[in-house]
Scaffold this motif. Structure first.
Motif, mmCIF file in Angstrom:
data_model
loop_
_atom_site.group_PDB
_atom_site.id
_atom_site.type_symbol
_atom_site.label_atom_id
_atom_site.label_comp_id
_atom_site.label_asym_id
_atom_site.label_seq_id
_atom_site.Cartn_x
_atom_site.Cartn_y
_atom_site.Cartn_z
ATOM 1 N N SER A 1 0.840 -1.197 0.000
ATOM 2 C CA SER A 1 0.000 0.000 0.000
ATOM 3 C C SER A 1 0.868 1.238 0.000
ATOM 4 O O SER A 1 1.863 1.316 0.746
ATOM 5 C CB SER A 1 -0.915 0.016 1.233
ATOM 6 O OG SER A 1 -2.015 -0.839 1.053
ATOM 7 N N LEU B 1 5.061 -4.380 -9.403
ATOM 8 C CA LEU B 1 3.748 -4.151 -8.815
ATOM 9 C C LEU B 1 2.661 -4.577 -9.801
ATOM 10 O O LEU B 1 2.799 -4.395 -11.011
ATOM 11 C CB LEU B 1 3.547 -2.677 -8.459
ATOM 12 C CG LEU B 1 4.329 -2.119 -7.274
ATOM 13 C CD1 LEU B 1 3.905 -0.675 -7.020
ATOM 14 C CD2 LEU B 1 4.130 -2.952 -6.012
ATOM 15 N N TRP C 1 -0.210 -3.135 -10.192
ATOM 16 C CA TRP C 1 -0.662 -1.898 -10.812
ATOM 17 C C TRP C 1 0.477 -0.888 -10.753
ATOM 18 O O TRP C 1 0.728 -0.275 -9.701
ATOM 19 C CB TRP C 1 -1.906 -1.360 -10.096
ATOM 20 C CG TRP C 1 -3.065 -2.292 -10.232
ATOM 21 C CD1 TRP C 1 -3.860 -2.472 -11.329
ATOM 22 C CD2 TRP C 1 -3.554 -3.203 -9.240
ATOM 23 N NE1 TRP C 1 -4.812 -3.423 -11.095
ATOM 24 C CE2 TRP C 1 -4.662 -3.892 -9.811
ATOM 25 C CE3 TRP C 1 -3.178 -3.498 -7.927
ATOM 26 C CZ2 TRP C 1 -5.369 -4.861 -9.114
ATOM 27 C CZ3 TRP C 1 -3.890 -4.466 -7.226
ATOM 28 C CH2 TRP C 1 -4.965 -5.129 -7.824
ATOM 29 N N ALA D 1 -2.594 4.902 -3.990
ATOM 30 C CA ALA D 1 -2.173 3.564 -4.437
ATOM 31 C C ALA D 1 -2.221 2.565 -3.289
ATOM 32 O O ALA D 1 -1.303 1.768 -3.111
ATOM 33 C CB ALA D 1 -0.773 3.631 -5.038
ATOM 34 N N ASN E 1 -2.280 -2.093 -3.337
ATOM 35 C CA ASN E 1 -1.571 -2.640 -4.490
ATOM 36 C C ASN E 1 -0.965 -3.979 -4.074
ATOM 37 O O ASN E 1 -0.986 -4.342 -2.897
ATOM 38 C CB ASN E 1 -0.497 -1.648 -4.957
ATOM 39 C CG ASN E 1 -0.200 -1.766 -6.448
ATOM 40 O OD1 ASN E 1 -0.264 -2.838 -7.028
ATOM 41 N ND2 ASN E 1 0.127 -0.644 -7.068
#
Length: 230
Positions: free
Chosen positions: A163, A177, A179, A193, A196
């Motif tokens: 995170s 990652l 994303w 974000a 994640n």
């Protein structure tokens, strides 16, 4: 204590250690977590009322830093006066005062989360404003630290939660990652974000300036320490 200690005078104590510091606050912290932290960062330092927690565990803090309005009279009587470092100003928290004062390869904060939401936000604010400090805050389920400008490398497991929450306008790139950060502008009132996930064992995070807090699962504490240690 094996670590050399160098002190600056007046209300700007400079406490420099060669070993890692466990910095203890007055919030919730279990005996098990304290033992874990001290194994990884063996110098025990208290932020004000955190001294009571250390003394209750049978540990005399190497230093107590803060405005000293929370430490009990019983704890004060147990700590040698030369270990008390009072910073009287009221414009910052005791956690912030301690971060400003301490220099070490790593600082592991314990007892700063899990009590009040405003206290938790203040701690994250201090992490970001002192992103040059290798400090991690240990919570019941997470470990949090500020990303410095430039590159941070993490060795994680695929699927691990990564995170990222911005406390300022930040841009960045990433490898590993699910994303990627690439192409986004992050801001506390804009794109974030959190939640994640790692898609590879090696995760690389690059940010253009300080302002981003990373939050990892507790079981990745040692990997986080390696990432931030000086």
């Amino acid at each position: 204590m094996k670590s050399p200690l160098v002190q600056c005078p007046d209300q700007c104590p400079g406490l420099h250690f060669c070993d890692g510091i466990t910095l203890v606050g007055g919030g919730p912290a279990s005996a098990r977590d304290l033992a874990l932290a001290l194994r990884l960062a063996p110098v025990a330092v208290a932020a004000d009322g955190g001294a009571d927690r250390l003394i209750a565990a049978g540990i005399t803090p190497t230093a107590v830093i803060g405005d000293l309005d929370s430490i009990s009279s019983a704890a004060l009587a147990r700590v040698p006066s030369e270990r008390l470092h009072r910073i009287a100003e009221q414009d910052s928290t005791d956690f912030d005062k301690a971060l400003r004062a301490l220099t070490a390869p790593v600082i592991l904060g314990l007892g700063f989360t899990g009590a009040r939401m405003d206290h938790g936000l203040a701690v994250l604010n201090s992490l970001v404003r002192h992103a040059e400090k290798p400090c991690l805050v240990l919570g019941p389920k997470d470990v949090a630290f500020a990303l410095p400008a430039g590159e941070t490398r993490l060795r994680l497991g695929p699927g691990d939660r990564v995170s990222l929450f911005p406390f300022a306008r930040v841009t960045g790139t990433s490898l590993g990652l699910e994303w990627p950060l690439d192409g986004h502008v992050f801001a506390p009132d804009g794109f974030i974000a959190t939640s994640n996930r790692a898609s590879a064992a090696d995760v690389v995070l690059r940010v253009d300036q300080p302002g981003m807090v990373a939050i990892l699962p507790r079981n990745r504490l040692r990997q986080a320490i390696r990432a931030v240690s000086r």
